[in-house]
Write a protein that holds these residues in place. Structure first.
Motif, PDB file in Angstrom:
ATOM      1  N   ALA A  88       0.856  -1.184   0.000  1.00  6.45           N
ATOM      2  CA  ALA A  88       0.000   0.000   0.000  1.00  6.45           C
ATOM      3  C   ALA A  88       0.895   1.237   0.000  1.00  6.45           C
ATOM      4  O   ALA A  88       2.001   1.207   0.538  1.00  6.45           O
ATOM      5  N   PRO A  89       0.425   2.334  -0.615  1.00  9.19           N
ATOM      6  CA  PRO A  89       1.230   3.562  -0.618  1.00  9.19           C
ATOM      7  C   PRO A  89       1.168   4.251   0.743  1.00  9.19           C
ATOM      8  O   PRO A  89       0.133   4.258   1.400  1.00  9.19           O
ATOM      9  N   GLY A  90       2.280   4.813   1.160  1.00  3.58           N
ATOM     10  CA  GLY A  90       2.329   5.514   2.432  1.00  3.58           C
ATOM     11  C   GLY A  90       3.050   6.840   2.302  1.00  3.58           C
ATOM     12  O   GLY A  90       3.695   7.109   1.282  1.00  3.58           O
ATOM     13  N   PRO A  91       2.968   7.704   3.313  1.00  2.89           N
ATOM     14  CA  PRO A  91       3.608   9.027   3.229  1.00  2.89           C
ATOM     15  C   PRO A  91       5.125   8.951   3.127  1.00  2.89           C
ATOM     16  O   PRO A  91       5.769   9.858   2.621  1.00  2.89           O
ATOM     17  N   ARG A  92       5.707   7.851   3.621  1.00  2.00           N
ATOM     18  CA  ARG A  92       7.165   7.689   3.557  1.00  2.00           C
ATOM     19  C   ARG A  92       7.575   6.577   2.597  1.00  2.00           C
ATOM     20  O   ARG A  92       8.651   6.028   2.698  1.00  2.00           O
ATOM     21  N   GLY A  93       6.698   6.251   1.688  1.00  2.00           N
ATOM     22  CA  GLY A  93       6.986   5.195   0.733  1.00  2.00           C
ATOM     23  C   GLY A  93       6.075   4.001   0.951  1.00  2.00           C
ATOM     24  O   GLY A  93       5.280   3.959   1.899  1.00  2.00           O
ATOM     25  N   PRO A  94       6.145   3.004   0.063  1.00  2.00           N
ATOM     26  CA  PRO A  94       5.253   1.839   0.167  1.00  2.00           C
ATOM     27  C   PRO A  94       5.492   1.049   1.457  1.00  2.00           C
ATOM     28  O   PRO A  94       6.598   1.004   1.976  1.00  2.00           O
ATOM     29  N   TYR A  95       4.434   0.452   1.936  1.00  2.00           N
ATOM     30  CA  TYR A  95       4.525  -0.450   3.075  1.00  2.00           C
ATOM     31  C   TYR A  95       3.558  -1.593   2.826  1.00  2.00           C
ATOM     32  O   TYR A  95       2.824  -1.594   1.837  1.00  2.00           O
TER      33      TYR A  95
END
Length: 216
Positions: A48-55
């Motif tokens: 999933a996309p996240g504010p600091r990159g994918p996780y």
């Protein structure tokens, strides 16, 4: 220089598997492509996309015990593949009983904090679902524990049970808890269906009152 008898340690990367305190999702950070593949095949996680990159995270609707099962399995698979892993103790199904008790207390503390910070009916409904969901809710597990306690206790008691016996008093109390769970679920459903309150537009200020004229 290393001696000939010293082992080689191969740690590919460090992976953290934990539970997000706000969404209650099991999330994983610091994923290499190989670690991501293990998480997807063993841990039931998806990128999933996240504010600091994918996780990576598990599905929203995965029951709690399955969350723990897949998180522990993924951690074991990552360790075997040479990754360093931190697994949240509350997700570790191999933890000692004392660890499970501490994790349960942490979960209740987190739920209390979420209740304290709830700002709308939807958030309240999510908390009530954690408490009284039909199969995975805290109250449902408590009722099942009490029913099992009553069943084994009553088997050791006399064959003829009276309403005054302690085991029957426990069963009556347990039945009351179960009915209260039904009521909490009804409240939860109404809270989930409630529409957000619409702020009322403020009325424009009226004309300023003229000062009274003073007679001459």
């Amino acid at each position: 220089m290393k001696g000939a008898g010293e082992p080689d340690f191969l740690v590919l990367s460090y992976v953290t598997i934990t539970r997000d305190p706000r969404t209650r999702l099991v999330v994983t950070s610091s994923c290499t492509p190989e670690a991501a593949g293990i998480l997807e095949t063993v841990g039931r996680s998806r990128e999933a996309p996240g504010p600091r990159g994918p996780y990576h995270r598990q599905p929203h609707d995965l029951p709690v015990e399955q969350q723990r099962h897949y998180a522990t399995a993924a951690a074991q698979a990552l360790l075997l593949a040479g990754f360093g892993v931190y697994l949240d103790p509350s997700l570790n199904t191999l933890a000692a009983p004392d660890g499970d008790r501490a994790a349960a207390h942490r979960y209740l503390d987190q739920l209390t904090e979420r209740a304290r910070e709830a700002t709308d009916d939807k958030q309240v409904a999510e908390i009530l679902a954690e408490v009284a969901a039909p199969t995975e809710g805290l109250l449902s597990h408590l009722v099942q524990t009490l029913i099992t306690t009553w069943a084994t206790w009553s088997q050791r008691a006399d064959s003829t049970l009276s309403k005054e016996s302690l085991s029957m008093q426990l069963m009556d109390t347990t039945s009351g808890l179960s009915r209260q769970g039904d009521e909490i679920r009804r409240i939860r459903n109404r809270a989930a269906a409630a529409k957000p309150a619409t702020p009322q537009p403020s009325s424009p200020p009226g004309p300023a009152a003229s000062p009274p004229t003073r007679g001459r």
